[in-house]
Design a protein around this motif. Sequence first.
Motif, short mmCIF file in Angstrom:
data_model
loop_
_atom_site.label_atom_id
_atom_site.label_comp_id
_atom_site.label_asym_id
_atom_site.label_seq_id
_atom_site.Cartn_x
_atom_site.Cartn_y
_atom_site.Cartn_z
N ARG A 94 0.95 3.55 -7.13
CA ARG A 94 2.01 4.58 -6.37
C ARG A 94 1.49 5.20 -5.33
NH1 ARG A 94 7.07 2.46 -6.97
NH2 ARG A 94 7.54 2.10 -9.22
N LEU A 95 0.28 5.86 -5.36
CA LEU A 95 -0.22 6.77 -4.32
C LEU A 95 -0.64 6.07 -3.14
CD1 LEU A 95 -2.22 9.13 -6.74
CD2 LEU A 95 -0.17 9.90 -5.11
N LEU A 96 -1.38 4.61 -3.61
CA LEU A 96 -2.24 4.09 -2.49
C LEU A 96 -0.86 3.18 -1.90
CD1 LEU A 96 -4.74 2.09 -4.88
CD2 LEU A 96 -5.20 3.61 -2.50
N ARG A 97 0.14 2.68 -2.78
CA ARG A 97 1.23 1.78 -1.70
C ARG A 97 2.49 2.56 -1.38
NH1 ARG A 97 5.16 -2.38 -4.73
NH2 ARG A 97 6.34 -0.17 -4.67
N ASP A 98 2.98 3.37 -1.96
CA ASP A 98 4.10 4.18 -1.64
C ASP A 98 3.90 5.53 -0.81
OD1 ASP A 98 5.35 2.31 -3.11
OD2 ASP A 98 5.71 3.76 -4.79
N HIS A 99 2.70 6.13 -1.07
CA HIS A 99 2.44 7.28 -0.38
C HIS A 99 1.30 6.97 0.55
CE1 HIS A 99 4.91 10.03 -3.01
NE2 HIS A 99 4.44 9.22 -3.96
N ARG A 100 0.80 5.94 0.54
CA ARG A 100 -0.13 5.57 1.72
C ARG A 100 -1.64 6.31 1.78
NH1 ARG A 100 1.91 1.33 4.30
NH2 ARG A 100 4.16 0.91 4.37
N LEU A 101 -1.86 6.81 0.58
CA LEU A 101 -3.26 7.63 0.67
C LEU A 101 -4.42 6.78 0.63
CD1 LEU A 101 -2.94 10.36 -2.08
CD2 LEU A 101 -2.06 10.33 0.11
N SER A 102 -5.46 7.20 1.37
CA SER A 102 -6.70 6.49 1.35
C SER A 102 -7.06 6.28 -0.18
CB SER A 102 -7.70 7.11 2.11
OG SER A 102 -8.12 8.56 1.57
N PRO A 103 -8.05 5.25 -0.35
CA PRO A 103 -8.49 4.99 -1.49
C PRO A 103 -9.19 6.06 -2.14
CG PRO A 103 -8.96 2.99 -0.54
CD PRO A 103 -8.34 4.22 0.59
N ALA A 104 -10.02 6.83 -1.52
CA ALA A 104 -10.81 8.10 -1.68
C ALA A 104 -9.81 9.24 -2.41
CB ALA A 104 -11.61 8.44 -0.73
N ALA A 105 -8.66 9.46 -1.39
CA ALA A 105 -7.63 10.51 -1.76
C ALA A 105 -6.91 9.93 -2.90
CB ALA A 105 -6.71 10.59 -0.51
#
Length: 259
Positions: free
Chosen positions: A210-221
């Motif tokens: 969800r953080l990667l896809r929906d919130h578009r965070l970087s992989p590290a974040a």
Amino acid sequence: MTLSARYLELGLAADVSDEVEAVWTSVSDRAGSYRVLPDGRCDIILRFDAGQKPINSATVVITGPVTRFYDVAIEPGMGFAGVRIRPGRFESVLGFEPTELANANLIGPDAVSACPGLEALCAPARDQTELVARLTAFVRQRATASRFRPAPLARSVISAFHASGGRLRISEVAEMHGLSERTVQRLVVKATGLTPKAFAAVLQFHRALRLLRDHRLSPAAAALEAGFSDQAHMSRVIRRMGGFSPARLADVTLVSLLD
């Protein structure tokens, strides 16, 4: 190639909300495969030919809790209608514990053998809407008639794992509830069919996606926010559970997970 069929979650009747997390449908528009991700849940599914009107028959499938992905072969017009059962409610609906289906599915006659009441769901139907209504009515009737009632603390324990996105250790959940670790272990296994460690890992996996896809965070974040030790750790878990890298999330269906 793994494809995402047209997955849609429908409105949920209030009188089955204690047992059902979501009612959903999915129809494939081409041949290929559909990737099922681990979510710590069990579903009751009717598979049918969406091109038929009326629908002549359906095949019932019970999916157990899994800890890694698997692919389902699909053909154009293959339809699915399903109910996702809340953790702790599987036994009251189907009459046996989810541990009996860990990392396994029951299809057709095997599903009916485990729960004979499912056979009536497979009769001819006017359309997909009628199949959905049958599934909901089945859950409602079974839950009302069941003598099984979930342990009062089970939902609170499950909610704690959800609220932390799977980051809490079993010792921390036990301390929060004034329970022993053995009791937490027993409650989670009975409710989900998975150990607390496996269940928490599934929740952490979904939070990262969800953080990667929906919130578009970087992989590290995303790795930091999801509670992984580092980005490499998150990548290994995503590859093991999902079969893809953090950079390839475009065709992944993420279901709603409630506590």
